[in-house]
Design a protein around this motif. Sequence first.
Motif, PDB file in Angstrom:
ATOM      1  N   HIS A 100      -5.939   7.631  -8.029  1.00 32.68           N
ATOM      2  CA  HIS A 100      -7.076   8.344  -8.210  1.00 32.68           C
ATOM      3  C   HIS A 100      -6.393  10.043  -9.030  1.00 32.68           C
ATOM      4  CE1 HIS A 100     -10.463  11.482  -6.642  1.00 32.68           C
ATOM      5  NE2 HIS A 100     -11.133  11.029  -6.983  1.00 32.68           N
ATOM      6  N   PRO A 101      -7.541  10.235 -10.221  1.00 35.41           N
ATOM      7  CA  PRO A 101      -6.498  10.904 -11.231  1.00 35.41           C
ATOM      8  C   PRO A 101      -6.955  12.556 -10.481  1.00 35.41           C
ATOM      9  CG  PRO A 101      -8.388  10.311 -12.112  1.00 35.41           C
ATOM     10  CD  PRO A 101      -8.414   9.165 -10.656  1.00 35.41           C
ATOM     11  N   VAL A 102      -7.699  12.849  -9.592  1.00 30.50           N
ATOM     12  CA  VAL A 102      -7.881  14.148  -9.588  1.00 30.50           C
ATOM     13  C   VAL A 102      -7.189  14.438  -8.569  1.00 30.50           C
ATOM     14  CG1 VAL A 102     -10.019  15.571  -8.864  1.00 30.50           C
ATOM     15  CG2 VAL A 102     -10.917  14.266 -10.201  1.00 30.50           C
ATOM     16  N   THR A 103      -7.313  13.970  -7.361  1.00 27.74           N
ATOM     17  CA  THR A 103      -6.372  14.241  -6.136  1.00 27.74           C
ATOM     18  C   THR A 103      -4.961  13.647  -6.817  1.00 27.74           C
ATOM     19  OG1 THR A 103      -6.483  12.162  -5.256  1.00 27.74           O
ATOM     20  CG2 THR A 103      -7.605  13.949  -4.476  1.00 27.74           C
ATOM     21  N   GLY A 104      -4.273  12.924  -7.600  1.00 26.63           N
ATOM     22  CA  GLY A 104      -2.748  12.181  -7.536  1.00 26.63           C
ATOM     23  C   GLY A 104      -2.427  11.171  -6.258  1.00 26.63           C
ATOM     24  N   ILE A 105      -3.415  11.086  -5.919  1.00 26.74           N
ATOM     25  CA  ILE A 105      -3.334  10.260  -4.250  1.00 26.74           C
ATOM     26  C   ILE A 105      -3.792   8.449  -4.719  1.00 26.74           C
ATOM     27  CG2 ILE A 105      -4.318   9.135  -1.865  1.00 26.74           C
ATOM     28  CD1 ILE A 105      -4.795  11.999  -1.549  1.00 26.74           C
ATOM     29  N   PRO A 106      -3.034   7.751  -4.640  1.00 28.17           N
ATOM     30  CA  PRO A 106      -2.894   5.798  -4.923  1.00 28.17           C
ATOM     31  C   PRO A 106      -3.929   5.464  -3.640  1.00 28.17           C
ATOM     32  CG  PRO A 106      -0.283   7.084  -4.471  1.00 28.17           C
ATOM     33  CD  PRO A 106      -1.219   8.046  -3.887  1.00 28.17           C
ATOM     34  N   MET A 107      -4.270   4.874  -4.621  1.00 23.36           N
ATOM     35  CA  MET A 107      -5.285   3.932  -3.468  1.00 23.36           C
ATOM     36  C   MET A 107      -5.446   2.376  -3.801  1.00 23.36           C
ATOM     37  SD  MET A 107      -8.108   6.107  -3.407  1.00 23.36           S
ATOM     38  CE  MET A 107      -7.414   7.211  -2.797  1.00 23.36           C
ATOM     39  N   ASN A 108      -4.957   1.749  -4.791  1.00 22.15           N
ATOM     40  CA  ASN A 108      -4.129   0.726  -4.487  1.00 22.15           C
ATOM     41  C   ASN A 108      -2.774   0.584  -5.384  1.00 22.15           C
ATOM     42  OD1 ASN A 108      -4.368  -2.147  -3.970  1.00 22.15           O
ATOM     43  ND2 ASN A 108      -4.935  -2.345  -6.347  1.00 22.15           N
ATOM     44  N   VAL A 109      -1.902  -0.233  -4.180  1.00 25.92           N
ATOM     45  CA  VAL A 109      -0.391   0.003  -5.076  1.00 25.92           C
ATOM     46  C   VAL A 109       0.319  -1.759  -4.368  1.00 25.92           C
ATOM     47  CG1 VAL A 109       1.900   0.960  -5.213  1.00 25.92           C
ATOM     48  CG2 VAL A 109       0.217   2.365  -4.103  1.00 25.92           C
ATOM     49  N   SER A 110       0.773  -2.216  -5.840  1.00 23.86           N
ATOM     50  CA  SER A 110       1.503  -3.557  -5.968  1.00 23.86           C
ATOM     51  C   SER A 110       2.905  -3.323  -6.573  1.00 23.86           C
ATOM     52  CB  SER A 110       1.164  -4.487  -6.279  1.00 23.86           C
ATOM     53  OG  SER A 110       1.651  -5.593  -6.318  1.00 23.86           O
ATOM     54  N   VAL A 111       3.882  -2.916  -5.440  1.00 26.23           N
ATOM     55  CA  VAL A 111       5.862  -2.928  -6.410  1.00 26.23           C
ATOM     56  C   VAL A 111       6.342  -4.112  -5.950  1.00 26.23           C
ATOM     57  CG1 VAL A 111       7.380  -1.902  -6.479  1.00 26.23           C
ATOM     58  CG2 VAL A 111       5.025  -0.142  -6.266  1.00 26.23           C
ATOM     59  N   LYS A 112       5.779  -4.212  -7.386  1.00 27.52           N
ATOM     60  CA  LYS A 112       7.004  -6.191  -7.278  1.00 27.52           C
ATOM     61  C   LYS A 112       8.430  -6.113  -8.396  1.00 27.52           C
ATOM     62  CE  LYS A 112       2.809  -8.598  -7.712  1.00 27.52           C
ATOM     63  NZ  LYS A 112       2.439  -9.107  -8.579  1.00 27.52           N
ATOM     64  N   LEU A 113       9.302  -6.632  -7.542  1.00 30.33           N
ATOM     65  CA  LEU A 113      10.895  -6.201  -7.832  1.00 30.33           C
ATOM     66  C   LEU A 113      11.940  -7.593  -7.179  1.00 30.33           C
ATOM     67  CD1 LEU A 113      12.049  -2.351  -7.079  1.00 30.33           C
ATOM     68  CD2 LEU A 113      11.386  -3.867  -9.525  1.00 30.33           C
ATOM     69  N   GLN A 114      12.474  -7.449  -8.523  1.00 28.79           N
ATOM     70  CA  GLN A 114      13.932  -9.022  -8.537  1.00 28.79           C
ATOM     71  C   GLN A 114      15.409  -8.433  -8.143  1.00 28.79           C
ATOM     72  OE1 GLN A 114      12.832 -13.057 -10.202  1.00 28.79           O
ATOM     73  NE2 GLN A 114      14.655 -12.692 -10.852  1.00 28.79           N
ATOM     74  N   LEU A 115      15.919  -9.188  -6.593  1.00 27.34           N
ATOM     75  CA  LEU A 115      17.691  -9.071  -6.995  1.00 27.34           C
ATOM     76  C   LEU A 115      17.917 -10.446  -6.437  1.00 27.34           C
ATOM     77  CD1 LEU A 115      18.936  -6.686  -5.975  1.00 27.34           C
ATOM     78  CD2 LEU A 115      19.445  -8.250  -3.156  1.00 27.34           C
ATOM     79  N   SER A 116      18.946 -10.345  -8.103  1.00 26.76           N
ATOM     80  CA  SER A 116      19.892 -11.205  -8.497  1.00 26.76           C
ATOM     81  C   SER A 116      20.476 -10.153  -8.376  1.00 26.76           C
ATOM     82  CB  SER A 116      19.089 -11.636 -10.130  1.00 26.76           C
ATOM     83  OG  SER A 116      18.154 -12.137  -9.896  1.00 26.76           O
TER      84      SER A 116
END
Length: 475
Positions: free
Chosen positions: A341-357
């Motif tokens: 949310h750009p006015v407050t800087g608070i995340p509304m929806n998050v999806s962080v995807k990473l791979q370990l090799s």
Amino acid sequence: MMTVTTEENVRIDPGSLSFSMWKEIPIPFYFSAYFFDIINPDEILKGEKPQVRERGPYVYREFRHKRNITFNDNDTVSYREYRNFQFQPDMSNGLESDYIVMPNILALGASVMMEDRPMSLKLIMTLIFTTFNQRAFMNRTVGEIMWGYEDPFIQLINKYFPDMFPFKGKFGLFAELNNSDSGLFTVYTGIKNFSRIHLVDKWNGISKVNYWHSDQCNMINGTSGQMWAPFMTPEYSLEFYSPEACRSMKLVYEAQGTFAGIPTYRFKAPDTLFANGTVYPPNEGFCPCLESGVQNVSTCRFNAPLFLSHPHFYNADSVLAQAVLGLDPSEKEHSLFLDIHPVTGIPMNVSVKLQLSLYIKAVKGIGQTGQIKPVVLPLLWFEERGSMEGKTLEMFYTQLVLLPRVMRYAQYVLLAVGCVLLLIPIVYHMRSQEKCYLFWSSSKKGSKDKEAMQAYSESLMTSAPKGTVLQEARL
């Protein structure tokens, strides 16, 4: 007025609207693990191309809460955030008791680390592996791979080389995360200096790490990855420090959108996030590098040849995905994003995807490595996701959308009422002027009529000629 209210609500202050949310995140977070089950381990030892199949997801509910919260005199607050994971069988495609064939990270990792050592040491390593039944590939349960398993080889290493591995006892890919914290963070509260709100001042007492080979790569930039400064614009970028990745990361603006009626900005990883130094020179400090799209994290992972990337080597050099059968990189499935949310800087929806090799290869002198051709072999990829819901979402919708909308409409209503109130005295004055004019006009008209009536009456009383009377009678 709105600006002041927003600043008061988002700063790290026990009296602010977002403090309880900052202290103990009410958003339900889920950690999903996808394992790459090896189909042909014997063939890999003979030099053939690895073939894998994706297993999962194995989903865990992730609980986060901050402890040891201490407000400092320099407008900062220090804390430790603890995490706890609970398996969710109803959301998973499998159980923690499922067996997965994976590379033996300890054996193959140690072999690559020993490549440049004297042959005598490598032969001794082969003997130790044989004694403790350490093979190139292992068949372990999901629970063991995730949270740790006991191994006599680990006990031996910890006994004679106590500083070689950071873990004591069990070895697991995420053993350090469960029921533990991610270090001591010190961040700015924004109470005295709002321009630095949420920025990290120090992590574990330091302002930069020493894992990498350039000052720029070692810098601890941005926030702790939970909240950002308010009043964002499309030119804004999200930067945060990740202890798990041992570095700061920067996401870039992609597009505007909405989440449950709340306006958001979507930020995504740039193409250069895991690029090597040849493709993106500022990343040279993270090298030695392989193909572009995988980052060497060995310097912060007990020197084991581990690499971080997007899942399925998405957005990486195509050579990496082509070297392993069973991979299918996709932007839709494997890219990461944050909706803020750009006015407050608070995340509304998050999806962080990473791979370990794990980088594996045949090492001359260590028989367990066989004839393995050099390859970056995926171990697993994981997603941390969360979205605002329930009462928290209702509160934010009311505070961020509904009330501002009501206030905006109320301004128009008040403006209209003000105009009406302003017109009332004007209309009243005009009506008063009109009444005075009508009274004056009617008075003048009445005098003339009165004179005419009086003249007519007098004419009737005067004797008229007979002819005239007869004519009038005929008429």
